[in-house]
Enzyme design. Structure first.
Site, PDB file in Angstrom:
ATOM      1  N   ASP A   1      -3.344   8.448   7.356  1.00  0.00           N
ATOM      2  CA  ASP A   1      -4.286   7.557   8.043  1.00  0.00           C
ATOM      3  C   ASP A   1      -3.495   6.671   8.995  1.00  0.00           C
ATOM      4  O   ASP A   1      -2.321   6.935   9.272  1.00  0.00           O
ATOM      5  CB  ASP A   1      -5.135   6.753   7.047  1.00  0.00           C
ATOM      6  CG  ASP A   1      -4.329   5.728   6.249  1.00  0.00           C
ATOM      7  OD1 ASP A   1      -3.159   5.467   6.584  1.00  0.00           O
ATOM      8  OD2 ASP A   1      -4.891   5.168   5.274  1.00  0.00           O
TER       9      ASP A   1
ATOM     10  N   SER B   1       0.804  -1.230   0.000  1.00  0.00           N
ATOM     11  CA  SER B   1       0.000   0.000   0.000  1.00  0.00           C
ATOM     12  C   SER B   1       0.831   1.272   0.000  1.00  0.00           C
ATOM     13  O   SER B   1       0.338   2.329  -0.392  1.00  0.00           O
ATOM     14  CB  SER B   1      -0.939   0.004   1.205  1.00  0.00           C
ATOM     15  OG  SER B   1      -0.209  -0.129   2.414  1.00  0.00           O
TER      16      SER B   1
ATOM     17  N   HIS C   1      -0.434   5.020   6.847  1.00  0.00           N
ATOM     18  CA  HIS C   1       0.132   5.579   5.621  1.00  0.00           C
ATOM     19  C   HIS C   1       0.421   7.066   5.776  1.00  0.00           C
ATOM     20  O   HIS C   1      -0.358   7.797   6.395  1.00  0.00           O
ATOM     21  CB  HIS C   1      -0.819   5.335   4.444  1.00  0.00           C
ATOM     22  CG  HIS C   1      -1.210   3.899   4.315  1.00  0.00           C
ATOM     23  ND1 HIS C   1      -2.355   3.392   4.913  1.00  0.00           N
ATOM     24  CD2 HIS C   1      -0.591   2.858   3.714  1.00  0.00           C
ATOM     25  CE1 HIS C   1      -2.425   2.086   4.661  1.00  0.00           C
ATOM     26  NE2 HIS C   1      -1.367   1.744   3.930  1.00  0.00           N
TER      27      HIS C   1
END
Length: 698
Positions: A662, A372, A665
């Site tokens: 978040d 991610s 991340h």
């Protein structure tokens, strides 16, 4: 009767953007800030015609327009981005929105006034479009707004340093050939051209303090085209009497007259206007060459449009909404065509290649593998992938892209910045169903993906990413031939960030694991990773760059899900990351000693990110432990509403104040800092080479 376009581009040389800022009230501008103001027709219209009372004939707010990049029609006459979008991207600006868009306008970044089918003459499609004079009046109104927001002196500096990009005039010349206009019976060709040039000159001269430049050449030098061979567009071929497929010579002759007149008037303006500089690209010849010799430039079709109907797909029925014809045809691969619709000159990506041949030895290629932290949106194209929610809801993407792209951040990720540093376009998701340009590289990363196939089934594990890469290698060999493909693969850099999800999975399932269990698991991850690296080497890859595992136990999400930690980090999880990093270094050193030509770079992500978490103010942040977006302790959960999109959450007012966007991340600002270290970091942080040095190795 659709818009034919010609291209005159007035640009100010970009001033280098640097971090220090000047603030005026609530507005803060970086030193050297350059705004972009856009005037023109359908080549540059980002959607202004969506907001005026006109006919669908002059709009592109329906499919298949926008299908390649935005995934929805925006009003742009293209399958993706337009030239001004790329200019903004290279200038580190957000996309410049249509001036008439009722939403928020960041006018200190510029504005787009362009209107499809507009001309330099007020009479050209009067009442249905925004002519150049009206576009100028919109600019004057905006100028007053800027002077109200900034002090007059600062507004004057912003306007004088701005880029003024203009593409207009072709519709004026098309009118006599596409309507019942008798204008060329009332004026000679020279008189008519002089009228168009006169109106254009008036707009240029409006504010003589503007340092305007018309620039030519390759895109690296901000080169942009002038008037094209209008009579050779698919629309003109189809309308040519006799319909033999030849160019409409009378229309192209007007284009030549215009170009000659423009080249004569610009030296006069240079003498009259202080600071005015110019150069004109011979795009007439450049585009003619691509029409006459498409295969020489990587195209398969240069006379037929990708989207339209009739002979040469020259009837402008693309999308089936216009009044001419409801049926239309659409090609499978727009990148094989010089023209997207009967009047759209090029797929924008190819348009940016004007003046360039196939990649030479200086061209850079970037292949991205990972999870991610590097996923630009591949997961949104997977069936049933619920891992990490795919980042397809607000507020993901809000800072840079202005809409969710599938990136787990408020803006760009590290690979996006690396691509920009390498003077590449941002790499799209490999799974995005568009025409890819694999000579630039590809991004295979998948949120939730791991080195091991069993980590988060349903995402794209590293073995599957490797299979995608093999398909790219096959495509490059077919397109370039074995010898040229080998050169591309050998000079490419292969950027990795993967392993974190494997350790999260192990930690959550083995809370009482012994040190021996941990070492064994790390060995399995590293072993699988090594196998992938050897396969890439076997396929031609030589330059490997790693972002090592970060301080996994210090993520806001980890603290939110383990309240007993308080302000501390999960020590066992971070210990797994350190074991991984030690073994990764050993493996890469070993591969370098055994594989001829193998070179590598390791970025110490663990300590670089850890120091920003512990000492945020040292790096210009206000908060290093809590996330900007989410709910619960440290806002560590449910940014964007969680996996089902319904959970409550909070969003901070300024993501750039935060290290984390978040729960797992980082923000775009953090990503930029990390990317700069990967690209050009010193040996104590990125070694034995940084990525800039890797690209430089033969």
């Amino acid at each position: 009767m659709m818009s034919l376009r010609f291209h005159i581009h007035f640009l100010v040389l970009f001033t280098t953007l640097i971090i220090p800022k000047h603030c005026h009230g609530h507005l803060c501008l970086p030193e050297g800030h350059v705004a972009l103001f856009i005037f023109g027709d359908s080549l540059f219209d980002a959607g202004n015609n969506n907001y005026i009372n006109t006919t669908v004939n002059y709009q592109a707010n329906f499919e298949p327009y926008g299908e390649s990049f935005f995934k929805y029609p925006t009003g742009r006459f293209s399958n993706g981005r337009l030239i001004p979008d790329f200019i903004a991207e290279f200038a580190k600006l957000q996309f410049i929105t249509p001036y008439l868009h009722p939403g928020y306008h960041q006018f200190i970044d510029g504005a787009n006034f362009a209107s499809a089918a507009a001309g330099a003459l007020v009479e050209t499609r009067q009442g249905l479009v925004i002519d150049l004079q009206t576009q100028l009046s919109h600019f004057k109104k905006l100028e007053r707004q800027l002077r109200n927001k900034l002090e007059d002196a600062e507004a004057k500096i912003l306007l004088s340093k701005a880029v003024y990009l203009i593409s207009i005039g072709s519709n004026d010349y098309a009118i006599p050939f596409t309507t019942n206009s008798s204008v060329l019976q009332s004026y000679s060709q020279k008189e008519y051209v002089d009228m168009v040039i006169g109106n254009l000159t008036f707009v240029i001269k409006y504010e003589s303090i503007f340092r305007i430049n018309i620039i030519q050449g390759s895109i690296e030098n901000l080169d942009l085209p002038n008037l094209v061979p209008l009579g050779c567009l698919p629309l003109a071929r189809a309308a040519n009497p006799g319909n033999t497929g030849t160019c409409m010579l009378e229309l192209s002759a007007l284009a030549k007259l215009h170009n000659k007149a423009l080249s004569e008037v610009l030296p006069k303006l240079e003498r009259q206007l202080n600071g005015f500089k110019y150069a004109i690209a011979d795009f007439y010849t450049s585009l003619s060459e691509r029409i006459d010799n498409p295969s020489k430039y990587g195209f398969k079709e240069s006379k037929i449009a990708c989207c339209g109907s009739g002979q040469y797909r020259g009837i402008n029925s693309c999308g089936g909404k216009r009044s001419v014809v409801k049926e239309y045809e659409l090609c499978k691969n727009a990148s094989e065509y010089v023209f997207f619709d009967p009047v759209s000159l090029l797929n924008p990506i190819n348009c940016y290649s004007i003046g360039k041949s196939k990649p030479n030895g200086q061209h850079k290629t970037l292949f991205v593998f990972g999870d991610s932290l590097f996923d630009p949106g591949n997961n949104q194209y997977l069936n049933g992938s619920g891992v990490e929610g795919g980042a397809i809801t607000w507020p993901y993407g809000e800072t840079y892209f202005k809409h969710p792209t599938g990136r787990l951040s408020d803006g760009r990720l590290v690979p996006d910045f690396i691509a920009q540093f390498a003077k590449l376009l941002i790499l799209p998701p490999y799974l995005q169903p568009i025409a890819h340009h694999f000579t630039d590289g590809a991004n295979f990363a998948s949120a939730g993906g791991g080195v091991l196939a069993q980590t988060h089934p349903g995402t794209i594990s590293l073995p599957t990413q490797l299979s995608y890469f093999k398909a790219v290698v096959k495509s490059l060999r077919q397109k370039l031939g074995d010898v040229e493909a080998k050169k591309v693969l050998m000079r490419a850099v292969y950027l990795f960030s993967i392993g974190g999800n494997d350790y999260f999975s192990f930690y959550s399932q083995n809370l009482n694991a012994t040190q021996s269990n941990r070492r064994q698991y790390v060995g399995m991850v590293i072993g699988n990773l090594t196998s992938v690296l050897k396969e890439i080497y076997g396929l031609g890859g030589r330059k490997i760059a790693f972002q090592n595992a970060g301080p996994l136990g210090c993520l806001p999400a980890m603290k939110a899900s383990n309240p007993q930690l308080g302000i501390l980090c999960a020590k066992e999880l971070s210990a797994l990351a350190r074991l991984h990093n030690r073994d990764l270094t050993n493996v890469l050193e070993n591969l370098e000693s055994k594989l001829q030509g193998f070179k590598y770079s390791i970025f110490d992500y663990y300590n670089a990110l850890g120091d920003r978490v512990s000492n945020p103010s040292k790096y210009g942040f206000k908060n290093g432990k809590a996330a900007c977006c989410g709910s619960g302790a440290y806002r560590g959960m449910n940014c964007g509403g969680g996996r089902n999109g319904t959970e409550p959450f909070e969003v901070c007012s300024n993501p750039s104040d935060y290290v984390w966007f978040d729960g797992g991340h980082t923000t775009e600002r953090t990503n930029l800092q990390l990317a700069e270290l990967i690209w050009s970091g010193a040996p104590n942080i990125t070694a034995p080479y940084n990525v800039k040095q890797l690209f430089g190795h033969a």
